[in-house]
Motif scaffolding. Structure first.
Motif, PDB file in Angstrom:
ATOM      1  N   MET A 145     -16.917  76.095  55.174  1.00 57.93           N
ATOM      2  CA  MET A 145     -15.450  76.091  55.321  1.00 57.93           C
ATOM      3  C   MET A 145     -14.771  76.224  53.955  1.00 57.93           C
ATOM      4  O   MET A 145     -15.169  75.568  53.004  1.00 57.93           O
ATOM      5  CB  MET A 145     -14.981  74.762  55.945  1.00 57.93           C
ATOM      6  N   ILE A 146     -13.752  77.048  53.879  1.00 55.35           N
ATOM      7  CA  ILE A 146     -12.969  77.096  52.651  1.00 55.35           C
ATOM      8  C   ILE A 146     -11.542  76.629  52.956  1.00 55.35           C
ATOM      9  O   ILE A 146     -11.127  76.627  54.111  1.00 55.35           O
ATOM     10  CB  ILE A 146     -12.962  78.505  51.999  1.00 55.35           C
ATOM     11  N   ARG A 147     -10.823  76.248  51.906  1.00 61.41           N
ATOM     12  CA  ARG A 147      -9.447  75.806  52.130  1.00 61.41           C
ATOM     13  C   ARG A 147      -8.580  77.036  52.338  1.00 61.41           C
ATOM     14  O   ARG A 147      -8.597  77.965  51.534  1.00 61.41           O
ATOM     15  CB  ARG A 147      -8.949  75.017  50.916  1.00 61.41           C
ATOM     16  N   THR A 148      -7.848  77.058  53.435  1.00 60.51           N
ATOM     17  CA  THR A 148      -7.002  78.210  53.739  1.00 60.51           C
ATOM     18  C   THR A 148      -5.551  77.893  53.409  1.00 60.51           C
ATOM     19  O   THR A 148      -4.976  76.961  53.960  1.00 60.51           O
ATOM     20  CB  THR A 148      -7.124  78.591  55.232  1.00 60.51           C
ATOM     21  N   GLU A 149      -4.977  78.681  52.516  1.00 64.22           N
ATOM     22  CA  GLU A 149      -3.563  78.521  52.173  1.00 64.22           C
ATOM     23  C   GLU A 149      -2.728  79.346  53.163  1.00 64.22           C
ATOM     24  O   GLU A 149      -3.154  80.423  53.580  1.00 64.22           O
ATOM     25  CB  GLU A 149      -3.379  79.052  50.742  1.00 64.22           C
ATOM     26  N   ILE A 150      -1.579  78.808  53.537  1.00 59.97           N
ATOM     27  CA  ILE A 150      -0.721  79.532  54.476  1.00 59.97           C
ATOM     28  C   ILE A 150       0.646  79.756  53.855  1.00 59.97           C
ATOM     29  O   ILE A 150       1.258  78.810  53.346  1.00 59.97           O
ATOM     30  CB  ILE A 150      -0.596  78.755  55.800  1.00 59.97           C
ATOM     31  N   LEU A 151       1.099  81.000  53.864  1.00 63.34           N
ATOM     32  CA  LEU A 151       2.426  81.307  53.323  1.00 63.34           C
ATOM     33  C   LEU A 151       3.203  82.139  54.333  1.00 63.34           C
ATOM     34  O   LEU A 151       2.626  82.938  55.073  1.00 63.34           O
ATOM     35  CB  LEU A 151       2.296  82.092  52.006  1.00 63.34           C
ATOM     36  N   LYS A 152       4.517  81.941  54.340  1.00 66.80           N
ATOM     37  CA  LYS A 152       5.382  82.723  55.236  1.00 66.80           C
ATOM     38  C   LYS A 152       5.680  84.080  54.600  1.00 66.80           C
ATOM     39  O   LYS A 152       5.947  84.155  53.390  1.00 66.80           O
ATOM     40  CB  LYS A 152       6.717  82.004  55.418  1.00 66.80           C
ATOM     41  N   ALA A 153       5.697  85.119  55.411  1.00 65.70           N
ATOM     42  CA  ALA A 153       6.027  86.451  54.895  1.00 65.70           C
ATOM     43  C   ALA A 153       7.441  86.491  54.313  1.00 65.70           C
ATOM     44  O   ALA A 153       7.702  87.219  53.358  1.00 65.70           O
ATOM     45  CB  ALA A 153       5.881  87.502  56.003  1.00 65.70           C
ATOM     46  N   GLU A 154       8.343  85.667  54.882  1.00 62.29           N
ATOM     47  CA  GLU A 154       9.733  85.645  54.346  1.00 62.29           C
ATOM     48  C   GLU A 154       9.767  85.156  52.902  1.00 62.29           C
ATOM     49  O   GLU A 154      10.681  85.503  52.148  1.00 62.29           O
ATOM     50  CB  GLU A 154      10.645  84.683  55.106  1.00 62.29           C
ATOM     51  N   ASP A 155       8.798  84.310  52.561  1.00 63.97           N
ATOM     52  CA  ASP A 155       8.727  83.805  51.187  1.00 63.97           C
ATOM     53  C   ASP A 155       8.077  84.930  50.357  1.00 63.97           C
ATOM     54  O   ASP A 155       7.013  84.762  49.760  1.00 63.97           O
ATOM     55  CB  ASP A 155       7.857  82.540  51.220  1.00 63.97           C
ATOM     56  N   LEU A 156       8.754  86.088  50.368  1.00 61.72           N
ATOM     57  CA  LEU A 156       8.107  87.353  50.009  1.00 61.72           C
ATOM     58  C   LEU A 156       7.495  87.384  48.606  1.00 61.72           C
ATOM     59  O   LEU A 156       6.327  87.744  48.453  1.00 61.72           O
ATOM     60  CB  LEU A 156       9.106  88.520  50.178  1.00 61.72           C
ATOM     61  N   ASP A 157       8.253  86.974  47.598  1.00 61.22           N
ATOM     62  CA  ASP A 157       7.736  87.099  46.233  1.00 61.22           C
ATOM     63  C   ASP A 157       6.476  86.273  46.045  1.00 61.22           C
ATOM     64  O   ASP A 157       5.485  86.734  45.480  1.00 61.22           O
ATOM     65  CB  ASP A 157       8.807  86.672  45.213  1.00 61.22           C
ATOM     66  N   ARG A 158       6.522  85.047  46.565  1.00 61.28           N
ATOM     67  CA  ARG A 158       5.377  84.166  46.421  1.00 61.28           C
ATOM     68  C   ARG A 158       4.182  84.714  47.218  1.00 61.28           C
ATOM     69  O   ARG A 158       3.045  84.752  46.730  1.00 61.28           O
ATOM     70  CB  ARG A 158       5.771  82.770  46.920  1.00 61.28           C
ATOM     71  N   ALA A 159       4.459  85.147  48.450  1.00 63.55           N
ATOM     72  CA  ALA A 159       3.384  85.657  49.311  1.00 63.55           C
ATOM     73  C   ALA A 159       2.735  86.894  48.671  1.00 63.55           C
ATOM     74  O   ALA A 159       1.506  87.033  48.681  1.00 63.55           O
ATOM     75  CB  ALA A 159       3.922  85.989  50.700  1.00 63.55           C
TER      76      ALA A 159
END
Ligand code: TXA
Ligand code: MG
Length: 359
Positions: free
Chosen positions: A1-15
């Motif tokens: 298992m690896i740690r899965t990061e989740i980001l919103k597409a709206e948070d565009l620059d960061r994503a």
């Protein structure tokens, strides 16, 4: 298992920034496209491709589609871009069309499953498009599901299949189309359709002239994998893709006959896949409307999600109505027949067969 990061597409620059970092360091990102979610890795990194196969549980001889952000990006990946490919790219890219061409030495065999050809696609989903223009590499991506399961069209389904198996998941909610891209092979003597999708064979032919159909995707051939006289219990797992856990049957015939037969056979653990216009005809079981007959696109949009919903409901058998094969209907029936392992039966035949089994 690896740690899965989740980001919103709206948070565009960061994503976009994190996607780039993960891809360029050899990691995996699940991202939205206009068709289905993809499970992406750097297409030029053989070890990233190996990780994709492992995360999906997919046999490594099944090639990946390479996603690009522009036609320019295709040039280093192929030996040449033939006129017909150029014409199709002009007409349909960015969009749900994958084109197979002879690959260049730059694309590792791991990415193409050992083939000398490469499947190329320029998606139109705003996140995928921005990602591919920004991430600094072409992105190899199969659909973001565990191998054999229905493709993922909702964020929650990506999470269900891939949390703990990829580095990053981009949440963009539901994807618009719902069935995978049309695939055309331009490496043989004549252009050949390998998978039906939103872009139809007629649309392709209107741009490049005659297009052949790979016999493997003709409905009658998918059905022929099953012995039509076999009993409903026959598992037929070997031929299943996009598959829910329950055994599935597509029941054809007049709507009233289909409903009558299904009503006779269904119990509370039966899943019934119908449309808005026919829902009221069914009396028992877990009844899901996949969309409206007035909007075949709504049926494509909800199809895989409904198959997954049946799994969540724990149904043991699914009966589905069959659908028109016009336009997007070709893709809908192709996925449905595959999900059912070729199990298609006329309503009266199903009834006869079941009563014989029960006797
Ligand atoms: O809409 C789509 O195409 C999605 C999104 C993520 O872009 N991707 C997708 O990938 O559906 P996948 O891996 O689930 O399906 C790709 C299909 C497979 O059936 C594979 O065998 C075929 O494309 N394929 C890929 N490269 C090929 C090649 N070089 N020759 C023949 N078939 C190829
Ligand atoms: Mg797939």
């Amino acid at each position: 298992m690896i740690r899965t990061e989740i980001l919103k597409a709206e948070d565009l620059d960061r994503a976009l920034a994190r996607t780039r970092e993960v891809l360029l360091s050899g990691g995996l990102v699940a991202f939205p496209t206009e068709t289905v979610y993809g499970l992406g890795g750097n297409a030029l990194d053989a070890s990233a491709s190996r990780k994709i196969y492992a995360a999906k549980g997919r046999p490594s001889d099944n090639p990946l589609i390479v996603h690009v952000g522009s036609v320019e990006d295709v040039k280093p990946l192929v030996r040449e871009i033939p006129e017909k490919a150029k014409a199709l790219m002009d007409a349909f890219w960015p969009g749900p069309l994958t084109i197979i061409l002879p690959k260049s030495g730059l694309v590792p065999m791991e990415t193409t499953g050992g083939l000398q050809t490469v499947a190329l696609r320029m998606p139109s989903h705003p996140f995928a498009n921005a990602m591919l223009r920004n991430c600094g590499c072409p992105v190899a991506a199969p659909s973001a599901n565990r191998s054999g399961r229905p493709s993922t069209t909702r964020f929650s389904h990506v999470l269900e299949d891939l949390q703990g198996r990829v580095d990053l998941i981009i949440d963009a909610g539901d994807v618009p189309i719902g069935v995978e891209s049309t695939i055309i092979d331009l490496t043989g003597e004549a252009p050949t359709l390998l998978r039906p999708g939103k872009i139809t064979i007629e649309e392709l032919a209107s741009v490049i002239g005659p297009v052949l159909t790979d016999p493997a995707i003709l409905s009658e051939n998918i059905i022929a994998h099953k012995e039509l006289v076999s009993r409903p219990k026959a598992p037929g797992m070997k031929y299943r893709h996009y598959a829910p856990r329950a055994e599935m049957w597509i029941v054809s015939g007049e709507t009233e006959d289909v409903a009558e037969t299904v009503n006779e056979l269904a119990d509370e653990r039966t899943g019934i896949l119908t449309v808005d216009e026919h829902q009221d005809l069914y009396r028992c079981g877990k009844i899901l409307s996949v969309g409206s007959l007035r909007s075949p696109m709504s049926i494509a949009h909800n199809l895989f999600a409904c198959l997954r919903d049946f799994d969540t409901m724990g149904v043991t058998r699914i009966y589905s109505e069959d659908f028109s094969e016009a336009d997007i209907g070709t893709a809908i029936m192709n996925r449905l027949l595959k999900a059912a392992g070729g199990n298609e039966v006329q309503a009266e035949e199903l009834l006869k067969r079941t009563s014989e089994t029960d006797r």
